[in-house]
Design a protein around this motif. Sequence first.
Motif, PDB file in Angstrom:
ATOM      1  N   ARG A 114      39.763  42.785  42.689  1.00  0.00           N
ATOM      2  CA  ARG A 114      38.458  42.210  43.005  1.00  0.00           C
ATOM      3  C   ARG A 114      38.380  41.956  44.504  1.00  0.00           C
ATOM      4  NH1 ARG A 114      37.838  37.095  39.075  1.00  0.00           N
ATOM      5  NH2 ARG A 114      35.727  37.119  39.976  1.00  0.00           N
ATOM      6  N   ARG A 132      36.778  40.059  47.766  1.00  0.00           N
ATOM      7  CA  ARG A 132      36.306  38.690  47.982  1.00  0.00           C
ATOM      8  C   ARG A 132      35.201  38.592  49.017  1.00  0.00           C
ATOM      9  NH1 ARG A 132      37.812  36.284  43.425  1.00  0.00           N
ATOM     10  NH2 ARG A 132      40.017  36.656  42.982  1.00  0.00           N
ATOM     11  N   ALA A 150      31.853  40.709  51.054  1.00  0.00           N
ATOM     12  CA  ALA A 150      30.913  41.818  50.945  1.00  0.00           C
ATOM     13  C   ALA A 150      31.331  42.986  51.835  1.00  0.00           C
ATOM     14  CB  ALA A 150      29.510  41.349  51.308  1.00  0.00           C
ATOM     15  N   VAL A 197      24.001  46.234  43.593  1.00  0.00           N
ATOM     16  CA  VAL A 197      24.662  45.268  42.722  1.00  0.00           C
ATOM     17  C   VAL A 197      25.580  44.387  43.556  1.00  0.00           C
ATOM     18  CG1 VAL A 197      24.535  46.858  40.769  1.00  0.00           C
ATOM     19  CG2 VAL A 197      26.619  46.790  42.161  1.00  0.00           C
ATOM     20  N   HIS A 198      26.172  43.407  42.934  1.00  0.00           N
ATOM     21  CA  HIS A 198      27.088  42.518  43.639  1.00  0.00           C
ATOM     22  C   HIS A 198      28.238  43.343  44.225  1.00  0.00           C
ATOM     23  CE1 HIS A 198      29.958  39.276  44.392  1.00  0.00           C
ATOM     24  NE2 HIS A 198      28.952  38.430  44.260  1.00  0.00           N
ATOM     25  N   ALA A 199      28.646  43.000  45.434  1.00  0.00           N
ATOM     26  CA  ALA A 199      29.691  43.771  46.117  1.00  0.00           C
ATOM     27  C   ALA A 199      30.962  43.858  45.283  1.00  0.00           C
ATOM     28  CB  ALA A 199      29.985  43.149  47.476  1.00  0.00           C
ATOM     29  N   GLU A 200      31.305  42.781  44.602  1.00  0.00           N
ATOM     30  CA  GLU A 200      32.512  42.785  43.778  1.00  0.00           C
ATOM     31  C   GLU A 200      32.402  43.792  42.637  1.00  0.00           C
ATOM     32  OE1 GLU A 200      35.235  39.687  41.121  1.00  0.00           O
ATOM     33  OE2 GLU A 200      33.675  38.921  42.458  1.00  0.00           O
ATOM     34  N   ASP A 201      31.224  43.841  41.995  1.00  0.00           N
ATOM     35  CA  ASP A 201      31.024  44.781  40.900  1.00  0.00           C
ATOM     36  C   ASP A 201      31.072  46.220  41.401  1.00  0.00           C
ATOM     37  OD1 ASP A 201      30.619  42.443  39.511  1.00  0.00           O
ATOM     38  OD2 ASP A 201      28.444  42.669  39.394  1.00  0.00           O
ATOM     39  N   LEU A 245      28.238  42.956  32.403  1.00  0.00           N
ATOM     40  CA  LEU A 245      29.089  43.325  33.530  1.00  0.00           C
ATOM     41  C   LEU A 245      29.913  44.579  33.270  1.00  0.00           C
ATOM     42  CD1 LEU A 245      30.522  42.805  36.241  1.00  0.00           C
ATOM     43  CD2 LEU A 245      32.089  41.291  35.011  1.00  0.00           C
ATOM     44  N   THR A 257      27.810  47.627  33.542  1.00  0.00           N
ATOM     45  CA  THR A 257      27.412  47.847  34.931  1.00  0.00           C
ATOM     46  C   THR A 257      28.497  48.611  35.674  1.00  0.00           C
ATOM     47  OG1 THR A 257      26.027  45.857  35.026  1.00  0.00           O
ATOM     48  CG2 THR A 257      26.859  46.713  37.124  1.00  0.00           C
TER      49      THR A 257
END
Length: 429
Positions: free
Chosen positions: A78, A80, A82, A110-114, A140, A143
């Motif tokens: 993961r 942390r 962006a 989408v979210h940077a982590e995803d 999630l 996605t």
Amino acid sequence: MRDATANPATTPHASTPTRIGYVLKMYPRFSETFVVTEILAREALGADIEIFSLRAPVDPRFHDSLARVQAPVRYVPRVRRAEDLWSALAAARAELGPLPDALVRQLLAVHAEDAAQALAVAVAARRSGVTHLHAHFASLATTVARLAALAAGLTYSFTAHAKDLFHEQVDDGDVARKAADAHHVVTISEYNARHLRAIGVEQDRIRLVYNGLDLDAFRPRPDLPPAATEARDGDRELHVVGVGRLVEKKGFAHLLDAVALLRRGHGVAARLTLVGGGELDVALRARAAELGLTDVVTFTGPLPQPRVREVVAAADVLAAPCVVGADGNADGLPTVVLEAMALGTPCVTTAVTGLGEAVVHERTGLVVAERDAAGLAAALDRLRADPALARSLARAARRLVEERFDARHQAAQLQSHLPSAPLLEEAVA
């Protein structure tokens, strides 16, 4: 650069042996026994599986069936920050080649982590020879699976359950978009299938595959079901069990009210065992005390599957008074209801979502209105007073589980839906 309009989901690797990558939010997860059962059943048919877990497990408790899973598990890193997404994009480009501009825009949306996890799954899948990705829950995990499949040029599918469809925070348009890119969409009840069609998912993409059970592990007792035992005062005692997370949608507050009505209004020596933990633990214990039930209600907390099996098999009836929560959250078709049916323990439940597809009123169990404590108490008392009815319902329920919810047949269905997969139903005949 790859054509931005090309859709890899329409070009499966037909000549390559299928290797399935399971994309899961968290593996293993104590409450998701159905995932382990499904993987074991598919492996028994010869499926080649690798598991991608987006989160590390946080619960130290595990079910013993995990030891039999052969699939390797990869915990996806993961990011942390962006800005780390740019590094992930560069690494993916080195492995996968240039990504279409349209896909890059979707990753950035989408979210940077995803997005970073999707790229990591794409790279890992390509390296390990995965040819198809499958996710559980349309949120999630799907996605990530969708973006990973598009990046790696793979097909993907997902299983839609309940909270990922019916919660107030669910975006129906997002679910429909994910379905449109998928090779197929699995869902666990006809109720869910109707909902998917209503939000715009094409009928020919939907596959109804009920959650299955390992029926060898859920054999009915010879005295199916156990007869209600004699209490000290000569009345027939009724042992009710409820199993599930202690959250609103399980309806356990109404079950406590029903037990109080049984004892005071019906004069029944009823006792209740509640198996599970959750956010309503303190509130439910307080409610039991308020109703004067402290001495007859046992809160066990979460239990491993073999122990749950023992508790359910020993009970006179399983109560699953499910409700639609204030936030729209609802159960799909709780696995414990199927387990009770397989074990020969009569069930009383509600007609929420797909439950009526397993518990058919007066055929395989009794169905009452949700939030109706009086109706629930009456149904429980009816099974206590009529052991012949209880046994008849339990036998019919076992037959239905054997016909419709055998994990071996479920696994064969899932395998048959894969791109270019051979039909395997005869392997479990």
